[in-house]
Write an enzyme that holds these catalytic residues in place. Structure first.
Site, PDB file in Angstrom:
ATOM      1  N   SER A 131     -19.923  -7.250  42.377  1.00 47.44           N
ATOM      2  CA  SER A 131     -19.859  -6.197  41.342  1.00 47.44           C
ATOM      3  C   SER A 131     -18.409  -5.904  40.942  1.00 47.44           C
ATOM      4  O   SER A 131     -17.876  -4.849  41.268  1.00 47.44           O
ATOM      5  CB  SER A 131     -20.563  -4.931  41.809  1.00 47.44           C
ATOM      6  N   LYS A 140       0.824  -1.212   0.000  1.00 48.22           N
ATOM      7  CA  LYS A 140       0.000   0.000   0.000  1.00 48.22           C
ATOM      8  C   LYS A 140       0.859   1.263   0.000  1.00 48.22           C
ATOM      9  O   LYS A 140       0.638   2.176  -0.798  1.00 48.22           O
ATOM     10  CB  LYS A 140      -0.929  -0.015   1.212  1.00 48.22           C
ATOM     11  N   LEU A 189     -14.589  -8.811  47.287  1.00 45.79           N
ATOM     12  CA  LEU A 189     -14.496 -10.207  46.895  1.00 45.79           C
ATOM     13  C   LEU A 189     -15.489 -11.077  47.666  1.00 45.79           C
ATOM     14  O   LEU A 189     -15.985 -10.692  48.735  1.00 45.79           O
ATOM     15  CB  LEU A 189     -13.076 -10.721  47.142  1.00 45.79           C
ATOM     16  N   SER A 205     -21.947  -8.991  53.328  1.00 56.21           N
ATOM     17  CA  SER A 205     -23.285  -9.270  53.869  1.00 56.21           C
ATOM     18  C   SER A 205     -23.303  -9.192  55.388  1.00 56.21           C
ATOM     19  O   SER A 205     -24.264  -8.689  55.994  1.00 56.21           O
ATOM     20  CB  SER A 205     -23.761 -10.646  53.399  1.00 56.21           C
ATOM     21  N   ASP A 242      -3.325   6.223   3.634  1.00 61.15           N
ATOM     22  CA  ASP A 242      -2.651   4.924   3.684  1.00 61.15           C
ATOM     23  C   ASP A 242      -2.989   4.308   5.033  1.00 61.15           C
ATOM     24  O   ASP A 242      -2.629   4.837   6.083  1.00 61.15           O
ATOM     25  CB  ASP A 242      -1.139   5.112   3.532  1.00 61.15           C
TER      26      ASP A 242
END
Length: 624
Positions: A532, A28, A459, A465, A101
């Site tokens: 998340s 090219k 993690l 919780s 190009d």
């Protein structure tokens, strides 16, 4: 020659924009260098420097390496490949040209798409020794999607196959069979040797069997199908000019059509109308403006117009919708995930956007439509998308300027995709948000608190919780109204259809976020416990609610400690290969960079951490 520079006379000629593309090492850059050299577009000092550089590198023996005219980056010269998009201007007595190009390597396909988006014609190089390759097909498909209608098949290095006509004809037949359904208006095939100049600017004695034009002859005469002023007027507002308190002008560039003083105009998204009072440029007021003119428009009436609005004529207006279907070329190593929020830049407007569904991915070999849930680097797909607010657009095939957009990663600000709009989706036009007589503020005031989404991330086994449960008990005892959303509980009900692939994880968080928003709208403090793992998804949640209502809590526990605790036995199962895509093990976790609350759990009791959490909520004004 003494030197050639673009003159006013050259600039006023008919302009053809074209690109060269194809697989790596197909020649090219050498072809462009040959066009520049043989059309006398190289300064004497450039040619001398080129000769010295060619001798130093020794890649072409005693001959001048014309590819060095274009391969400007040092990395390109060292590797002998094109990485960036290089633009060159040149002119002949018949026409002016801007040539791009573009790279041949697959990993630089995004650069090739950039060059194609601004071109009228593509020269697709094919090495006569290799024939039609996968990258040849990929570039052809991209050219078709980007609206190019004229393609030149330059079968290069024909000298290396002894100028055999049957080799040329076989490649042309194979390519035409592949491209038969790509919608090109014309496919012109020319046998060339970019290195020696055969059929580039002069007819070659080595190919008496070829009766067609040289490459330059064809470029000088092909109908470029350039934009005309007959297209509907489109003017994206780039800047609202308030140079004095009494002046309000709207600056930008006319991307299609024409306009003159006194003409009616409409703001596409809002439907407000006025008339053009003046068309201003650096040289003063102008009677009219047309495609490509940079102007400032003043209007007879004061109406609400901002950067990103699209001014249009009163007839043949664009579509206005917050949902549309489009082809996407994905340009990032990070996968496109439906449901994840990106930014879209459509014209001069930037708006949040989400891919709501991937209809199919296109196999570049067969053009077969393949089912997929995500897109990877260089994938091409047809998708449904939704924007945060209605946007004005034309289908790409009607107007390449107002029908194209780019996708931007919200965190890195990198361009990750390019899109071509096919049509608007009408599915949401019969839906209208219902106003309620009692709002979020009234509900929260009755509860003597501010609504908030308190999002605990970390993690598995970090203690999210446990901490949230204790904190909710403390808040409840203090008379506050709360709701706790736990990741496992949500997956057992609302999200029971989702797995743990990246796409499913994104959808899991999107749904949970929407539920949390509804609960916050009721005036509650919503504690959410979700791993998340992706920062982009947590940022999407933050934007669901007003500033100050999303509180990110990073429950920071080292993975070794999480694995030691392993309260649900998940780390042991992941280590045994019984769980795939487990966060921190064989799936990534992107820790928050600047959380509102950072809880280091090592050496701390859950009660202490919960007290720190509620104390911080009081400090932020969420609770008394």
């Amino acid at each position: 020659m003494d030197g050639v520079a673009p003159t006013v006379q050259q600039a006023n000629k008919d302009l053809l924009r074209f690109l060269t593309c194809g697989s790596v090492d197909d020649g090219k850059s050498t072809l462009i260098g040959r066009l520049l050299h043989d059309s006398k577009q190289i300064f004497d000092d450039q040619l001398s420097e080129l000769t010295r550089e060619s001798t130093r590198r020794g890649a072409t023996g005693d001959e001048v390496d014309l590819s060095l005219l274009v391969d400007g980056l040092e990395a390109e010269r060292e590797q002998g490949i094109t990485i960036d998009v290089a633009y060159r201007f040149f002119s002949t007595p018949k026409r002016s040209f801007i040539v791009a190009d573009t790279p041949g390597h697959e990993q630089y396909t995004r650069n090739m798409a950039t060059g194609a988006s601004k071109a009228d014609l593509a020269i697709l190089l094919i090495d006569a020794r290799k024939g039609v390759l996968l990258q040849t097909q990929r570039h052809s498909l991209i050219c078709s999607l980007l609206g190019l209608r004229h393609v030149v098949i330059a079968v290069n290095k024909i000298d290396l196959v002894s100028y055999q006509a049957n080799v040329f004809e076989r490649i042309v037949v194979e390519y035409r069979a592949f491209a038969s359904e790509l919608g090109f208006s014309s496919i012109m095939a020319i046998p060339v040797s970019a290195r020696d100049g055969d059929n580039v600017t002069r007819r070659s004695d080595h190919t008496p069997w070829y009766r067609g034009p040289t490459l330059l002859d064809y470029l000088e005469t092909v109908d470029s199908d350039s934009e005309t002023n007959e297209e509907p007027f489109r003017f994206p507002v780039q800047w609202v000019n308030r140079s004095t308190p009494d002046f309000r002008g709207y600056a930008g560039t006319v991307v299609s059509g024409h306009i003159k003083a006194g003409d009616p105009v409409t703001v596409a998204a809002s439907g407000q109308s006025s008339r053009v009072k003046e068309l201003l440029t650096y040289e003063g007021p102008q009677p009219s403006a047309e495609t490509g003119d940079a102007i400032t428009i003043t209007l007879a009436d004061e109406i609400d117009i901002a950067r990103g609005d699209l001014l249009v004529g009163p007839i043949l207006g664009p579509e206005v919708s917050d949902q549309f279907a489009a082809h996407i070329i994905w340009m990032s190593n990070q996968a496109l995930i439906p449901g994840r929020s990106y930014l879209a830049r459509i014209g001069t407007k930037t708006t949040p956007i989400t891919v709501t569904g991937i209809k199919y991915k296109i196999d570049v070999n067969t053009r077969e439509h393949l089912a997929t849930h995500t897109l990877g680097l260089n994938d091409i797909a047809f998708c449904n998308l939704a924007t945060a607010a209605p946007v004005a657009f034309d289908p790409y095939e009607q107007n390449r300027k107002t029908g194209s957009f780019i996708l931007i990663d919200r965190l890195s600000n990198h361009t990750v995709g390019a899109g071509m709009i096919a049509f608007g989706l009408r599915r949401g036009t019969n839906l209208h948000r219902q106003a309620t007589l009692i709002g979020k503020a009234e509900r929260a005031a009755q509860k003597h608190q501010k609504p908030a989404i308190v999002w605990l991330t970390g993690l598995s086994g970090a203690g999210k919780s446990t901490i949230a449960n204790i904190a909710e008990r403390q808040l409840h005892a203090a008379g506050h109204h709360t709701m706790l959303l736990d990741g496992d509980n949500v997956r057992l009900g609302l999200n029971r259809d989702l797995g743990f692939t990246e796409a499913d994880r994104v959808e899991n968080i999107r749904r949970a976020g929407e539920v949390a928003k509804l609960l916050a709208d009721s005036g509650l403090i919503v504690l959410c416990c979700f791993i998340s793992p992706y920062a982009a998804d947590r940022e999407m949640l933050r934007r669901l609610v007003p500033d100050g209502e999303f509180i990110e809590v990073f429950v920071d526990t080292p993975i070794d400690e999480c694995a030691r605790r392993d309260p649900k036995g998940l780390y042991a199962k992941a280590k045994a290969g019984k769980i795939k895509n487990f966060t921190g093990f064989d799936a990534p976790y992107e820790a928050p960079a600047n959380p509102e609350i950072h809880l280091h759990t090592t050496g701390q009791q859950a009660e202490q951490l919960a007290e720190r959490l509620t104390a911080k909520l009081a400090e932020l004004g969420i609770i008394r």
